[in-house]
Design a protein around this motif. Structure first.
Motif, PDB file in Angstrom:
ATOM      1  N   TYR A  69      36.214  48.989   3.694  1.00  0.00           N
ATOM      2  CA  TYR A  69      36.106  47.550   3.333  1.00  0.00           C
ATOM      3  C   TYR A  69      37.414  46.824   3.618  1.00  0.00           C
ATOM      4  N   GLU A  70      38.530  47.464   3.302  1.00  0.00           N
ATOM      5  CA  GLU A  70      39.834  46.852   3.534  1.00  0.00           C
ATOM      6  C   GLU A  70      40.092  46.692   5.023  1.00  0.00           C
ATOM      7  N   LEU A  71      39.723  47.709   5.811  1.00  0.00           N
ATOM      8  CA  LEU A  71      39.921  47.621   7.260  1.00  0.00           C
ATOM      9  C   LEU A  71      39.107  46.488   7.855  1.00  0.00           C
ATOM     10  N   GLU A  72      37.868  46.369   7.389  1.00  0.00           N
ATOM     11  CA  GLU A  72      37.005  45.293   7.900  1.00  0.00           C
ATOM     12  C   GLU A  72      37.539  43.927   7.475  1.00  0.00           C
ATOM     13  N   ARG A  73      38.055  43.830   6.248  1.00  0.00           N
ATOM     14  CA  ARG A  73      38.599  42.553   5.748  1.00  0.00           C
ATOM     15  C   ARG A  73      39.815  42.133   6.557  1.00  0.00           C
ATOM     16  N   GLU A  74      40.714  43.110   6.878  1.00  0.00           N
ATOM     17  CA  GLU A  74      41.898  42.789   7.658  1.00  0.00           C
ATOM     18  C   GLU A  74      41.532  42.387   9.073  1.00  0.00           C
ATOM     19  N   ALA A  75      40.499  43.001   9.592  1.00  0.00           N
ATOM     20  CA  ALA A  75      40.046  42.641  10.945  1.00  0.00           C
ATOM     21  C   ALA A  75      39.515  41.209  10.963  1.00  0.00           C
ATOM     22  N   ASN A  76      38.755  40.850   9.948  1.00  0.00           N
ATOM     23  CA  ASN A  76      38.229  39.469   9.862  1.00  0.00           C
ATOM     24  C   ASN A  76      39.364  38.454   9.758  1.00  0.00           C
ATOM     25  N   ILE A  77      40.399  38.772   8.975  1.00  0.00           N
ATOM     26  CA  ILE A  77      41.539  37.869   8.847  1.00  0.00           C
ATOM     27  C   ILE A  77      42.247  37.710  10.183  1.00  0.00           C
ATOM     28  N   ALA A  78      42.393  38.799  10.929  1.00  0.00           N
ATOM     29  CA  ALA A  78      43.068  38.742  12.227  1.00  0.00           C
ATOM     30  C   ALA A  78      42.286  37.889  13.202  1.00  0.00           C
ATOM     31  N   ARG A  79      40.952  38.057  13.217  1.00  0.00           N
ATOM     32  CA  ARG A  79      40.123  37.229  14.103  1.00  0.00           C
ATOM     33  C   ARG A  79      40.245  35.745  13.750  1.00  0.00           C
ATOM     34  N   ASN A  80      40.220  35.443  12.459  1.00  0.00           N
ATOM     35  CA  ASN A  80      40.338  34.044  12.037  1.00  0.00           C
ATOM     36  C   ASN A  80      41.675  33.437  12.443  1.00  0.00           C
ATOM     37  N   ARG A  81      42.752  34.262  12.386  1.00  0.00           N
ATOM     38  CA  ARG A  81      44.060  33.760  12.804  1.00  0.00           C
ATOM     39  C   ARG A  81      44.066  33.455  14.287  1.00  0.00           C
ATOM     40  N   GLU A  82      43.432  34.330  15.082  1.00  0.00           N
ATOM     41  CA  GLU A  82      43.385  34.086  16.526  1.00  0.00           C
ATOM     42  C   GLU A  82      42.621  32.804  16.840  1.00  0.00           C
ATOM     43  N   ILE A  83      41.510  32.585  16.133  1.00  0.00           N
ATOM     44  CA  ILE A  83      40.716  31.367  16.370  1.00  0.00           C
ATOM     45  C   ILE A  83      41.525  30.123  16.021  1.00  0.00           C
ATOM     46  N   LEU A  84      42.216  30.162  14.862  1.00  0.00           N
ATOM     47  CA  LEU A  84      43.032  29.019  14.450  1.00  0.00           C
ATOM     48  C   LEU A  84      44.190  28.795  15.406  1.00  0.00           C
ATOM     49  N   ALA A  85      44.766  29.883  15.942  1.00  0.00           N
ATOM     50  CA  ALA A  85      45.876  29.747  16.887  1.00  0.00           C
ATOM     51  C   ALA A  85      45.405  29.067  18.167  1.00  0.00           C
TER      52      ALA A  85
END
Length: 568
Positions: free
Chosen positions: A9-25
């Protein structure tokens, strides 16, 4: 949840956060870390908002502090065991001088502290009276006071037969109906915290183009309120201008007329000079009466006594005399053209006389209200006929005090043939009588009492013209009215309009926070209130001597209200 499930669950959560950062960037945006609050429109408050004072000055307590006493052991310096006799003698002399100096300083400080608590008997000018406020306020105060001295405003009285109608005359009903329409349209048009403490008394200046009102408070302060004057906009700490509904109206000045600034100096009465309204008289619990001249700005003492707390004063229209009531049950007659030593003191009750009122058309008639539950009407001409006994050298009269006639002397005189008609009428209430006053015609009397009744009397000209006791002293009307003010409110007192051109009526505060107006027949003309802006009892009231549709009131915090037609 197992450890493996938690790590997935933690790995999936961190992956989602990373994707969201890339989209915002890619969108050239920073990821928000704090949620943006949603502003909701607040519901309008139904509670009355307090007036925002424009003046922050506070009364300072300036009582001198005596130097701290120190023991002789601590004052002594450490003696040198090898000092010579001459040095020892010199040291002891120095210690003795220091001790005497400290003792003198202590006694002087204690005397200054005592002096600061005594009433002031000297003449006082505006810089001294207004010492708790900015000196920049003095020019505007002088201008306001001098403006009302350009014309004379003598106290006007009504004709004795004014507003006297037959029972079947419809004209009286029409007048009452018209007054109801006028008074029920009155609104709060100005309000301000005029004094720092509880309002005890008030008087309205007769100048017809102004609303200049004088309020006396619990600590000897006289507030002068020009209720319609243009006031400076008050800004809060952020520099924003206060909303107009909450801002103080008009301009006011606070004068420390009576001293000390404690409840021992409460201003019991405020009266304008009946000759021209160019000065104002104030009586206080400090046992003094003072007069403030609008022309010179000087406050001077008119009268003082050693031990009689002054409860009220009144003057006839000619302004030459003054009648004073006190807590010892006495009435003092003071001729303002003579020395104070010529005054006469009559003990007319065994308990406090709370008020005295002079009949404006027959000044020899006085009405008094007493804690002995009695309302009495006196003929001052006969009262003054009591023979003055020769006073011994140690008498109070020789100490610049009035001739005294104690209760036993007055009662003996009333029982004699000469004094038979000195007391024209008497009416016993069920409890203490708070106040009793004559109207502008000198025909009607209104009283208030702790038995929760307002009572009305009316005397015709033939009765007032007799040289004998009135045939009847029974009130013709009783109105139920809650007068249980308790300890923290000023006693409710019904006040007649001083305007002789209008149908006689009076104002009185209501425990439900309204201002009540009644006719001389007891008809309720209006019950003025404003639940959005007034949440306190309007205990002290007065009305304009020249303008019908004007009234003022004050409460226990020093806040005052002007009632007038809106939009004028």
């Amino acid at each position: 949840m197992s450890d493996s499930d938690a790590s997935d669950y933690e790995l999936e959560r961190e992956a989602n956060i990373a994707r969201n950062r890339e989209i915002l960037a890619q969108l050239d945006m920073d990821m928000p870390t704090i949620p943006i609050p949603i502003k909701r429109k607040e519901a309008p408050s139904t509670k009355a908002k307090p007036i925002q004072p424009s003046k922050k000055a506070k009364r300072e307590k300036t009582t001198p502090v005596a130097p701290t006493r120190q023991s002789a052991r601590l004052r002594k310096t450490v003696a040198d065991p090898n000092e010579s006799p001459s040095k020892k003698r010199k040291r002891e002399q120095e210690e003795e001088r220091q001790r005497k100096t400290e003792e003198e300083e202590r006694l002087e400080a204690e005397e200054r502290a005592r002096e600061a608590k005594r009433p002031r008997h000297q003449d006082l000018d505006l810089p001294i009276l207004i010492q708790d406020m900015d000196v920049d306020e003095i020019p505007s105060l002088r201008t306001t006071l001098e403006a009302v001295t350009q014309e004379k405003y003598p106290k006007r009285t009504a004709e004795k037969e004014a507003f006297v109608f037959n029972e079947d005359d419809k004209k009286e009903e029409a007048i009452i109906s018209e007054l109801k329409e006028k008074f029920q349209c009155l609104k709060v048009v100005s309000r301000a915290k005029v004094t720092q403490d509880r309002i005890y008394s008030a008087a309205y200046h007769p100048e017809p183009t102004k609303d200049l009102i004088f309020f006396g408070d619990k600590h000897g302060q006289l507030g002068i309120w020009d209720a319609r004057a243009a006031s400076d906009e008050a800004a809060d700490e952020d520099g924003d201008v206060t909303a107009s509904d909450d801002r103080e109206g008009g301009r006011y000045w606070r004068l420390q007329v009576h001293w000390p600034a404690t409840s021992k100096s409460s201003i019991s009465t405020v009266k304008l000079d009946p000759v021209n309204a160019h000065s104002v008289y104030t009586s206080a619990y400090d046992c003094t009466i003072r007069s403030l001249s609008f022309e010179s700005g000087i406050s001077r003492e008119i009268y003082s006594t050693e031990d009689a707390l002054i409860s009220s004063i009144d003057l006839p229209p000619d302004g030459n005399e003054m009648w004073i009531s006190d807590a010892l049950g006495g009435l003092t007659h003071l001729d303002l053209r003579e020395e104070k030593s010529k005054a006469r003191w009559y003990q007319v009750s065994d308990q406090k006389v709370g008020s005295v009122s002079v009949n404006p058309t027959n000044p020899h008639y006085l009405v008094t209200a007493s804690n002995s539950r009695a309302l009495r009407i006196w003929d001052a001409r006969r009262l003054e006929n009591i023979a003055v006994q020769s006073a011994p050298s140690s008498s109070r009269h020789d100490r610049d005090q009035p001739f005294e006639f104690e209760n036993s002397v007055v009662e003996e005189y009333i029982a004699s043939p000469k004094g038979k008609a000195v007391m024209r009428a008497e009416w016993k209430h069920n409890k203490s009588v708070s106040s009793a006053y004559w109207d502008a015609r000198g025909r009607s009397v209104v009283s208030t009492s702790y038995d929760d009744n307002i009572r009305l009397w009316e005397f015709n000209s033939s009765v007032l013209g007799r040289d004998s006791v009135f045939p009847s002293s029974r009130p013709f009307k009783q109105i139920r009215h809650n007068c249980q003010t308790g300890k923290w409110l000023t006693i409710l007192k019904a006040q007649w309009t001083p305007n002789p051109d209008t149908y006689p009526h009076f104002t009185i505060g209501n425990m439900e926070h309204s201002l009540d107006i009644f006719s001389c027949k007891g008809d309720l003309l209006a019950r003025l209130s404003d639940r959005q802006r007034i949440t306190a009892v309007q205990a002290v009231t007065c009305s304009h001597p020249s303008v019908v549709e004007r009234a003022a009131s004050g409460n226990a915090s020093g806040r005052c209200i002007l009632w007038a037609p809106p939009g004028e």
